[in-house]
Design a protein around this motif. Sequence first.
Motif, PDB file in Angstrom:
ATOM      1  N   UNK A   1     -10.759  32.700  94.599  1.00 41.52           N
ATOM      2  CA  UNK A   1     -10.750  32.963  93.175  1.00 41.52           C
ATOM      3  C   UNK A   1     -10.291  31.341  92.294  1.00 41.52           C
ATOM      4  N   UNK A   2     -10.101  30.594  93.222  1.00 34.78           N
ATOM      5  CA  UNK A   2      -9.917  29.238  92.620  1.00 34.78           C
ATOM      6  C   UNK A   2      -8.427  28.917  92.504  1.00 34.78           C
ATOM      7  N   UNK A   3      -7.465  29.738  93.021  1.00 33.55           N
ATOM      8  CA  UNK A   3      -5.933  29.343  93.107  1.00 33.55           C
ATOM      9  C   UNK A   3      -5.609  28.440  94.255  1.00 33.55           C
ATOM     10  N   UNK A   4      -4.674  27.410  93.437  1.00 30.56           N
ATOM     11  CA  UNK A   4      -3.980  26.459  94.645  1.00 30.56           C
ATOM     12  C   UNK A   4      -2.926  26.925  95.302  1.00 30.56           C
ATOM     13  N   UNK A   5      -2.371  26.432  96.237  1.00 21.87           N
ATOM     14  CA  UNK A   5      -1.244  27.007  97.104  1.00 21.87           C
ATOM     15  C   UNK A   5      -0.021  27.258  96.065  1.00 21.87           C
ATOM     16  N   UNK A   6       0.125  26.196  95.203  1.00 25.43           N
ATOM     17  CA  UNK A   6       1.316  26.061  94.228  1.00 25.43           C
ATOM     18  C   UNK A   6       1.123  27.652  93.341  1.00 25.43           C
ATOM     19  N   UNK A   7      -0.133  27.659  92.562  1.00 26.26           N
ATOM     20  CA  UNK A   7      -0.497  28.569  91.888  1.00 26.26           C
ATOM     21  C   UNK A   7      -0.332  30.065  92.575  1.00 26.26           C
ATOM     22  N   UNK A   8      -0.594  30.005  93.824  1.00 34.05           N
ATOM     23  CA  UNK A   8      -0.511  31.511  94.653  1.00 34.05           C
ATOM     24  C   UNK A   8       0.928  31.779  94.780  1.00 34.05           C
ATOM     25  N   UNK A   9       1.880  30.688  95.226  1.00 30.69           N
ATOM     26  CA  UNK A   9       3.372  31.099  95.349  1.00 30.69           C
ATOM     27  C   UNK A   9       3.998  31.388  93.871  1.00 30.69           C
ATOM     28  N   UNK A  10       3.474  30.765  92.948  1.00 29.98           N
ATOM     29  CA  UNK A  10       3.863  31.058  91.603  1.00 29.98           C
ATOM     30  C   UNK A  10       3.518  32.767  91.171  1.00 29.98           C
ATOM     31  N   UNK A  11       2.310  33.007  91.573  1.00 29.64           N
ATOM     32  CA  UNK A  11       2.021  34.618  91.360  1.00 29.64           C
ATOM     33  C   UNK A  11       2.685  35.532  92.209  1.00 29.64           C
ATOM     34  N   UNK A  12       3.199  35.093  93.276  1.00 33.02           N
ATOM     35  CA  UNK A  12       3.635  36.021  94.228  1.00 33.02           C
ATOM     36  C   UNK A  12       5.392  36.105  93.881  1.00 33.02           C
ATOM     37  N   UNK A  13       5.597  34.975  93.260  1.00 30.44           N
ATOM     38  CA  UNK A  13       7.000  34.828  92.575  1.00 30.44           C
ATOM     39  C   UNK A  13       7.070  35.683  91.494  1.00 30.44           C
ATOM     40  N   UNK A  14       6.229  35.694  90.559  1.00 37.98           N
ATOM     41  CA  UNK A  14       6.040  36.816  89.688  1.00 37.98           C
ATOM     42  C   UNK A  14       6.056  37.998  89.858  1.00 37.98           C
ATOM     43  N   UNK A  15       5.241  38.433  90.965  1.00 36.69           N
ATOM     44  CA  UNK A  15       4.861  39.765  91.196  1.00 36.69           C
ATOM     45  C   UNK A  15       6.240  40.436  91.760  1.00 36.69           C
ATOM     46  N   UNK A  16       6.700  39.665  92.728  1.00 33.56           N
ATOM     47  CA  UNK A  16       8.039  39.840  93.397  1.00 33.56           C
ATOM     48  C   UNK A  16       9.199  40.093  92.539  1.00 33.56           C
ATOM     49  N   UNK A  17       9.394  39.231  91.597  1.00 31.01           N
ATOM     50  CA  UNK A  17      10.400  39.355  90.584  1.00 31.01           C
ATOM     51  C   UNK A  17      10.094  40.484  89.604  1.00 31.01           C
ATOM     52  N   UNK A  18       9.116  40.890  89.312  1.00 30.51           N
ATOM     53  CA  UNK A  18       8.999  41.934  88.326  1.00 30.51           C
ATOM     54  C   UNK A  18       8.319  43.314  88.771  1.00 30.51           C
ATOM     55  N   UNK A  19       7.932  43.379  89.900  1.00 32.94           N
ATOM     56  CA  UNK A  19       7.462  44.653  90.551  1.00 32.94           C
ATOM     57  C   UNK A  19       8.349  45.165  91.521  1.00 32.94           C
ATOM     58  N   UNK A  20       9.269  44.464  91.962  1.00 36.58           N
ATOM     59  CA  UNK A  20      10.237  44.847  93.232  1.00 36.58           C
ATOM     60  C   UNK A  20      11.526  45.058  92.733  1.00 36.58           C
ATOM     61  N   UNK A  21      12.034  46.437  92.990  1.00 35.46           N
ATOM     62  CA  UNK A  21      13.454  46.419  92.572  1.00 35.46           C
ATOM     63  C   UNK A  21      14.321  45.904  93.416  1.00 35.46           C
ATOM     64  N   UNK A  22      15.267  45.145  92.740  1.00 40.03           N
ATOM     65  CA  UNK A  22      16.478  44.632  93.554  1.00 40.03           C
ATOM     66  C   UNK A  22      17.373  45.705  94.373  1.00 40.03           C
ATOM     67  N   UNK A  23      17.910  45.386  95.486  1.00 42.21           N
ATOM     68  CA  UNK A  23      18.780  46.322  96.014  1.00 42.21           C
ATOM     69  C   UNK A  23      19.777  46.698  95.333  1.00 42.21           C
ATOM     70  N   UNK A  24      20.242  45.980  94.155  1.00 40.81           N
ATOM     71  CA  UNK A  24      21.213  46.603  93.203  1.00 40.81           C
ATOM     72  C   UNK A  24      20.741  47.564  92.344  1.00 40.81           C
ATOM     73  N   UNK A  25      19.547  47.549  92.026  1.00 44.01           N
ATOM     74  CA  UNK A  25      18.857  48.668  91.077  1.00 44.01           C
ATOM     75  C   UNK A  25      18.628  49.715  91.859  1.00 44.01           C
ATOM     76  N   UNK A  26      18.302  49.758  92.986  1.00 44.68           N
ATOM     77  CA  UNK A  26      18.159  50.995  94.083  1.00 44.68           C
ATOM     78  C   UNK A  26      19.515  51.684  94.167  1.00 44.68           C
ATOM     79  N   UNK A  27      20.705  50.720  94.291  1.00 40.89           N
ATOM     80  CA  UNK A  27      22.014  51.265  94.518  1.00 40.89           C
ATOM     81  C   UNK A  27      22.455  52.353  93.467  1.00 40.89           C
ATOM     82  N   UNK A  28      22.088  51.825  92.013  1.00 38.40           N
ATOM     83  CA  UNK A  28      22.655  52.473  91.013  1.00 38.40           C
ATOM     84  C   UNK A  28      21.822  53.731  90.700  1.00 38.40           C
ATOM     85  N   UNK A  29      20.614  53.878  91.313  1.00 38.41           N
ATOM     86  CA  UNK A  29      19.963  55.086  90.868  1.00 38.41           C
ATOM     87  C   UNK A  29      20.326  56.204  91.517  1.00 38.41           C
TER      88      UNK A  29
END
Length: 131
Positions: A103-131
């Motif tokens: 798709x044309x992404x560089x390694x740094x861009x891939x890492x950035x996309x992964x970071x964004x996905x992990x930060x915004x789509x995965x609940x943190x352990x604290x979030x699941x403990x509160x549920x």
Amino acid sequence: MDWNFNNDMPIYTQLVDKIKLSIVSGQLAPGDKLNTVRELAAEAKVNPNTMQRAFQELERGGLVFSQRNSGRFVTEDVEAIMTAKKALAQQYIQSFIKNMEQLGYTDEEILGLLRDCLLYTSPSPRDTERS
């Protein structure tokens, strides 16, 4: 087990992958007895010889073992299962990276996309403990 097959690779290879995934994900636990070749072949709607070939491959890989007159079982060697799990993860990661590079992404861009996905789509352990 989902037995949908595609035409991109041999069926026995896809059988190996599906059973291996069931083992490394914990759906099949260490020491679990597997259904017979004929039972699984009927379930998957494949030739028993194809299922036998898949089992032989899994045995060579150390994830399955046979006991005479008792059948086949998932290995109890947790280290072998974890090694297979890590190898499968590496395979998925390499495939993902290859697709992103196409798709044309560089390694740094891939890492950035992964970071964004992990930060915004995965609940943190604290979030699941509160549920």
